[in-house]
Design an enzyme around this catalytic site. Structure first.
Site, mmCIF file in Angstrom:
data_model
loop_
_atom_site.group_PDB
_atom_site.id
_atom_site.type_symbol
_atom_site.label_atom_id
_atom_site.label_comp_id
_atom_site.label_asym_id
_atom_site.label_seq_id
_atom_site.Cartn_x
_atom_site.Cartn_y
_atom_site.Cartn_z
ATOM 1 N N GLY A 68 41.117 -9.453 44.398
ATOM 2 C CA GLY A 68 39.929 -10.010 43.759
ATOM 3 C C GLY A 68 40.135 -10.356 42.299
ATOM 4 C CD GLU A 121 43.170 -9.558 48.697
ATOM 5 O OE1 GLU A 121 44.328 -10.020 48.680
ATOM 6 O OE2 GLU A 121 42.301 -9.884 47.861
HETATM 7 N N1 CAA Z 1 40.729 -0.203 43.542
HETATM 8 C C1 CAA Z 1 40.462 1.049 43.123
HETATM 9 N N2 CAA Z 1 41.286 1.754 42.297
HETATM 10 C C2 CAA Z 1 42.415 1.134 41.912
HETATM 11 C C3 CAA Z 1 42.758 -0.161 42.303
HETATM 12 C C4 CAA Z 1 41.847 -0.855 43.166
HETATM 13 N N3 CAA Z 1 42.052 -2.119 43.569
HETATM 14 N N4 CAA Z 1 43.944 -0.498 41.752
HETATM 15 C C5 CAA Z 1 44.329 0.558 41.017
HETATM 16 N N5 CAA Z 1 43.415 1.551 41.110
HETATM 17 C C6 CAA Z 1 43.446 2.875 40.476
HETATM 18 C C7 CAA Z 1 44.424 3.778 41.182
HETATM 19 O O1 CAA Z 1 43.837 4.354 42.343
HETATM 20 C C8 CAA Z 1 44.737 4.774 40.106
HETATM 21 O O2 CAA Z 1 43.680 5.686 40.035
HETATM 22 P P1 CAA Z 1 43.972 7.287 39.841
HETATM 23 O O3 CAA Z 1 44.628 7.369 38.472
HETATM 24 O O4 CAA Z 1 42.632 7.901 39.889
HETATM 25 O O5 CAA Z 1 44.903 7.682 40.940
HETATM 26 C C9 CAA Z 1 44.688 3.931 38.832
HETATM 27 O O6 CAA Z 1 43.956 2.756 39.169
HETATM 28 C C10 CAA Z 1 46.067 3.507 38.361
HETATM 29 O O7 CAA Z 1 46.712 2.888 39.455
HETATM 30 P P2 CAA Z 1 48.184 3.321 39.970
HETATM 31 O O8 CAA Z 1 48.420 4.765 39.690
HETATM 32 O O9 CAA Z 1 48.322 2.861 41.390
HETATM 33 O O10 CAA Z 1 49.081 2.459 38.975
HETATM 34 P P3 CAA Z 1 50.547 1.867 39.258
HETATM 35 O O11 CAA Z 1 50.981 1.290 37.969
HETATM 36 O O12 CAA Z 1 51.408 2.867 39.926
HETATM 37 O O13 CAA Z 1 50.304 0.682 40.325
HETATM 38 C C11 CAA Z 1 49.224 -1.286 41.209
HETATM 39 C C12 CAA Z 1 49.572 -0.446 39.958
HETATM 40 C C13 CAA Z 1 50.478 -1.865 41.825
HETATM 41 C C14 CAA Z 1 48.305 -2.410 40.722
HETATM 42 C C15 CAA Z 1 48.475 -0.411 42.250
HETATM 43 O O14 CAA Z 1 47.433 0.307 41.604
HETATM 44 C C16 CAA Z 1 47.870 -1.176 43.383
HETATM 45 O O15 CAA Z 1 48.576 -1.593 44.274
HETATM 46 N N6 CAA Z 1 46.543 -1.362 43.367
HETATM 47 C C17 CAA Z 1 45.807 -1.975 44.464
HETATM 48 C C18 CAA Z 1 45.969 -3.485 44.468
HETATM 49 C C19 CAA Z 1 45.238 -4.094 45.655
HETATM 50 O O16 CAA Z 1 45.499 -3.810 46.786
HETATM 51 N N7 CAA Z 1 44.287 -5.003 45.363
HETATM 52 C C20 CAA Z 1 43.526 -5.697 46.360
HETATM 53 C C21 CAA Z 1 42.217 -4.985 46.605
HETATM 54 S S1 CAA Z 1 41.330 -5.641 47.998
HETATM 55 C C22 CAA Z 1 40.499 -6.985 47.402
HETATM 56 O O17 CAA Z 1 40.611 -7.364 46.263
HETATM 57 C C23 CAA Z 1 39.608 -7.651 48.457
HETATM 58 C C24 CAA Z 1 38.975 -8.943 48.019
HETATM 59 O O18 CAA Z 1 39.545 -10.000 48.158
HETATM 60 C C25 CAA Z 1 37.622 -8.963 47.525
#
Ligand code: CAA
Length: 258
Positions: A109, A132
């Site tokens: 998003g 996603e």
């Molecule tokens: N939602 C909720 N929390 C999230 C998040 C998300 N999309 N992305 C990161 N966070 C949170 C993590 O859970 C973490 O929280 P805690 O400290 O409480 O554990 C904090 O942010 C820091 O993240 P990481 O520890 O994972 O940081 P990193 O540097 O190791 O990794 C990252 C960074 C690669 C961006 C990883 O956080 C990640 O893969 N995030 C998810 C990305 C994702 O899948 N996005 C798509 C979401 S679905 C969507 O967007 C649907 C749509 O089209 C509407």
């Protein structure tokens, strides 16, 4: 007291909105999207504002929809709650130019939010992906539609189906962003660009934005017809006469935004 999920400030005629959930990498939840929408509409209604910048922090523009919020939702929650449509598409209703200034992660998003803006400036640290599919989800905030239009079907399919990440250079090469700047210069460059744009006549900017967007919604003939009427309408604007007169008199135009 909980901190606001967006920070709002102005610089001259530029409205600046900073996504502000740094602990969650600016994951986009309802509170943030409501606040973003409200800030966008307030700037759009403010005659003292000519352009808007949306930005995040050094690590993340936004890492996507808030997965923690979504994890327990069922179909009726998102259908009846009108997920995405209810408060994610406000940016598309804004008639003034909106610039996304992206550093770090622009995922899911977050990438789709950037794609919904008019201009994307990327820091060299920017990373764009639609991951996603890794969640067995799909890009549901316009990604499957806007990405092919922005970078073509082949690259869009690759990004959507494999969750491939584009770095800033690739995103620039594919046309997802309009320019790449050093990370430390992102805010300054974005504000400079926004200030240049905001210095032009607002109704001209609005007409240009509406005309370019029409290219995505109509046949070429209809789009050209729309553009032509918009251009004719410029002759009814005081600013267009001032702009041409100022050119002839070799001086800077003074626009009234009328
Ligand atoms: N939602 C909720 N929390 C999230 C998040 C998300 N999309 N992305 C990161 N966070 C949170 C993590 O859970 C973490 O929280 P805690 O400290 O409480 O554990 C904090 O942010 C820091 O993240 P990481 O520890 O994972 O940081 P990193 O540097 O190791 O990794 C990252 C960074 C690669 C961006 C990883 O956080 C990640 O893969 N995030 C998810 C990305 C994702 O899948 N996005 C798509 C979401 S679905 C969507 O967007 C649907 C749509 O089209 C509407």
């Amino acid at each position: 007291m909980q901190e606001s999920p967006v920070l709002v400030e102005t610089s001259g005629r530029v409205g600046i909105i900073t996504l502000n959930r740094p602990e969650q990498l600016n994951a986009l939840n309802d509170a943030l999207m409501d606040a973003l929408g409200n800030a966008l509409l307030a700037f759009d209604a403010d005659p003292a504002i000519g352009a808007i910048v949306i930005t995040g922090n050094d690590k993340a523009f936004a890492a996507g929809a808030d997965i923690a919020a979504m994890a327990d939702w069922d179909y009726m929650d998102v259908y009846q709650g009108d997920f995405i449509t209810r408060n994610w598409e406000t940016v598309r209703r804004v008639r003034k130019p909106v610039i996304a200034a992206v550093a770090g992660f622009a995922l899911g998003g977050g990438c789709e939010l950037a794609l919904s803006c008019d201009i994307v400036i990327a820091a060299d640290s920017a990373r764009f992906a639609l991951p996603e599919v890794k969640l067995a989800m799909l890009p549901g905030a316009g990604g499957t539609q806007r990405l092919p239009r922005a970078i073509g079907k082949a690259k869009a399919m690759d990004m959507c189906l494999s969750a491939r990440t584009l770095d800033a250079t690739e995103a620039d090469r594919y046309g997802l962003v309009s320019r790449v700047v050093p990370a430390e210069a992102l805010r300054k460059e974005a504000l400079n660009l926004a200030a240049v744009i905001a210095g032009y006549s607002l109704p001209a900017l609005m007409a240009i934005k509406e005309s370019v967007n029409r290219a995505y919604e109509s046949s070429l003939a209809e789009g050209i017809g729309f553009e032509r009427r918009q251009m004719h309408a410029r002759f009814a604007s005081a600013d267009a006469h001032e702009g041409m007169q100022a050119f002839l008199e070799k001086r800077k135009p003074v626009f009234q935004h009328r």
